[in-house]
Design an enzyme around this catalytic site. Sequence first.
Site, mmCIF file in Angstrom:
data_model
loop_
_atom_site.group_PDB
_atom_site.id
_atom_site.type_symbol
_atom_site.label_atom_id
_atom_site.label_comp_id
_atom_site.label_asym_id
_atom_site.label_seq_id
_atom_site.Cartn_x
_atom_site.Cartn_y
_atom_site.Cartn_z
ATOM 1 N N CYS A 280 -37.373 -25.182 5.523
ATOM 2 C CA CYS A 280 -37.737 -26.064 4.408
ATOM 3 C C CYS A 280 -36.567 -26.855 3.834
ATOM 4 C CB CYS A 280 -38.366 -25.230 3.297
ATOM 5 S SG CYS A 280 -39.863 -24.395 3.820
HETATM 6 N N1 LIG Z 1 -41.714 -20.844 6.378
HETATM 7 C C1 LIG Z 1 -41.701 -21.021 5.075
HETATM 8 O O1 LIG Z 1 -41.140 -20.205 4.337
HETATM 9 C C2 LIG Z 1 -42.418 -22.209 4.443
HETATM 10 C C3 LIG Z 1 -42.558 -22.231 3.052
HETATM 11 C C4 LIG Z 1 -43.243 -23.288 2.455
HETATM 12 C C5 LIG Z 1 -43.748 -24.329 3.232
HETATM 13 N N2 LIG Z 1 -43.579 -24.299 4.595
HETATM 14 C C6 LIG Z 1 -44.172 -25.401 5.363
HETATM 15 O O2 LIG Z 1 -45.359 -24.927 6.004
HETATM 16 C C7 LIG Z 1 -45.530 -25.582 7.270
HETATM 17 C C8 LIG Z 1 -45.634 -24.540 8.381
HETATM 18 O O3 LIG Z 1 -44.404 -23.834 8.421
HETATM 19 P P1 LIG Z 1 -44.252 -22.435 9.141
HETATM 20 O O4 LIG Z 1 -42.955 -21.874 8.684
HETATM 21 O O5 LIG Z 1 -45.489 -21.619 8.988
HETATM 22 O O6 LIG Z 1 -44.151 -22.919 10.675
HETATM 23 P P2 LIG Z 1 -44.314 -21.989 11.980
HETATM 24 O O7 LIG Z 1 -43.618 -22.725 13.063
HETATM 25 O O8 LIG Z 1 -43.935 -20.595 11.667
HETATM 26 O O9 LIG Z 1 -45.863 -21.997 12.248
HETATM 27 C C9 LIG Z 1 -46.580 -23.132 12.606
HETATM 28 C C10 LIG Z 1 -47.655 -22.736 13.581
HETATM 29 O O10 LIG Z 1 -48.406 -23.908 13.869
HETATM 30 C C11 LIG Z 1 -48.732 -23.861 15.250
HETATM 31 N N3 LIG Z 1 -49.053 -25.221 15.690
HETATM 32 C C12 LIG Z 1 -48.214 -26.220 16.007
HETATM 33 N N4 LIG Z 1 -48.898 -27.314 16.356
HETATM 34 C C13 LIG Z 1 -50.196 -26.986 16.265
HETATM 35 C C14 LIG Z 1 -51.405 -27.683 16.501
HETATM 36 N N5 LIG Z 1 -51.385 -28.964 16.907
HETATM 37 N N6 LIG Z 1 -52.569 -27.018 16.310
HETATM 38 C C15 LIG Z 1 -52.576 -25.733 15.909
HETATM 39 N N7 LIG Z 1 -51.469 -25.025 15.665
HETATM 40 C C16 LIG Z 1 -50.299 -25.643 15.839
HETATM 41 C C17 LIG Z 1 -47.527 -23.269 15.921
HETATM 42 O O11 LIG Z 1 -47.842 -22.720 17.181
HETATM 43 C C18 LIG Z 1 -47.125 -22.198 14.905
HETATM 44 O O12 LIG Z 1 -47.725 -20.961 15.177
HETATM 45 C C19 LIG Z 1 -44.352 -26.537 7.415
HETATM 46 O O13 LIG Z 1 -44.712 -27.786 6.940
HETATM 47 C C20 LIG Z 1 -43.297 -25.929 6.477
HETATM 48 O O14 LIG Z 1 -42.402 -26.900 6.006
HETATM 49 C C21 LIG Z 1 -42.937 -23.259 5.207
#
Ligand SMILES: NC(=O)c1ccc[n+]([C@@H]2O[C@H](COP(=O)([O-])OP(=O)(O)OC[C@H]3O[C@@H](n4cnc5c(N)ncnc54)[C@H](O)[C@@H]3O)[C@@H](O)[C@H]2O)c1
Length: 447
Positions: A280
């Site tokens: 993030c």
């Molecule tokens: N990790 C954190 O602490 C956090 C906190 C707040 C916000 N976010 C935001 O949340 C969002 C997700 O982050 P995350 O950390 O969970 O990412 P991540 O990479 O852990 O998970 C994302 C998932 O989406 C899947 N994916 C990718 N493309 C896809 C598609 N076309 N269809 C279906 N699934 C698909 C991936 O395989 C993966 O499992 C991002 O925008 C991030 O900035 C993350």
Amino acid sequence: MITEVSCSHLDVFIEKLESRALVAGVVGLGYVGLPLAQLFTSQGFRVIGLDIDESKISKLVNAESYIGHIPAASILEMRRDARFVATNDFSCVADADTISICVPTPLDKTKQPDLRAVRETTESLVPYLRAGQLVILESTTYPGTTTEVVLPILQRTGLKIGEELFVGYSPEREDPANPQFTARTIPKVVGANDPASRRALEAFYGKVFDKIVPVSSCEAAEMAKILENIYRCVNIALVNELKLLCQRMGLNIWEIVDAAKTKPFGFQAFYPGPGLGGHCIPIDPFYLAWKAREFDFSTRFIELAGEINTKMPYEVVARATELLNARGIAATSAHILVLGLAYKKNVDDCRESPSIKILKLLAERGFAVTYFDPHVRGYISHRYGKLPGVEIDALSDEAILCADATLILTDHDAFDYERIVRLSSTVIDTRNATRNVTENRNKISFA
Ligand SMILES: NC(=O)c1ccc[n+]([C@@H]2O[C@H](COP(=O)([O-])OP(=O)(O)OC[C@H]3O[C@@H](n4cnc5c(N)ncnc54)[C@H](O)[C@@H]3O)[C@@H](O)[C@H]2O)c1
């Protein structure tokens, strides 16, 4: 604040919600999506989890976890009575009443927003969407994404937005490994751009979260999330810069922050480190910087903070080189033991971790590097591939004794710092992890 609106699809949606017959869909079962799916099941909803990563789906089907702080027992609990199904079959979207999109929003090589996952996911939904569903974008992104990127794709369904299909934005707030908060107790900002979507979103998340924070639009909710992350990014840059000044002045920045934070008002403590990490804080501010250019606006705080934070790994390597030189050891003949790959303490997440950059820089400068993280094994960086240096399986006495210096990059609680300092010839601490070590403090330097 729930607006009164009349709409038959909305009435059906609310009825399903009230009777807990509503089925919640989550797309993207990563660090954000999986805990969200877990929360929905714990609140009595059936959940369909979708991901394109087959390895994640097969682990979930076998009740295994791939996220350090979510134990396999929790997956088993989610799957009890078939309340949670994980699949890569997007036709299941038709069975869900809500679809929360939690896919990655990274930057490309030139630090431009890469919204491919958001676009592709939304496109995958289109053939299966039907009247009466609520689509919520959760991914962090610049203000305007829901309206300008997601909505035009959803309109291909032919469904009338705000009457037949409801759309909103609600940013995820997560602090992995922080025991003080659970997904349910963290207030949830929600925004939508028409009354029916607002009502559906507020009603659904109002049932799931202890507190929702409605704002006037998707854009306001998107901007609120970005502000939170910019606030951290800029304040971390400030203390990182002051750390460099303190080093020159012979002061300890951590002592100074701890003293300043005793002020009972008007100050919030941020701590320096070897650089920014995680999915993030190093990324999201640049989403806004990019969008701002469309308005002929330059976000100078963001750019400056990015510049300072980006140079921190270089500063750590320069400082390590300087400290070893002072002991008559040149980089080309020095062996450094690096402790900690994860971007923050007690987690296994290495995305954007400064440790990875530092390992690479150390190797480029000729250091022989060994590394260890109790929470991470065999990490392959999406940017650099296999990490340089030699990963060790355990932090044996031998591993510490044979290095010229131990470089602490992540302050995991699992490390025994007293022992590390005792066995190391020099400790270079980038996190003040050794603050409670009482003996051999003369071996500790800060970077
Ligand atoms: N990790 C954190 O602490 C956090 C906190 C707040 C916000 N976010 C935001 O949340 C969002 C997700 O982050 P995350 O950390 O969970 O990412 P991540 O990479 O852990 O998970 C994302 C998932 O989406 C899947 N994916 C990718 N493309 C896809 C598609 N076309 N269809 C279906 N699934 C698909 C991936 O395989 C993966 O499992 C991002 O925008 C991030 O900035 C993350």
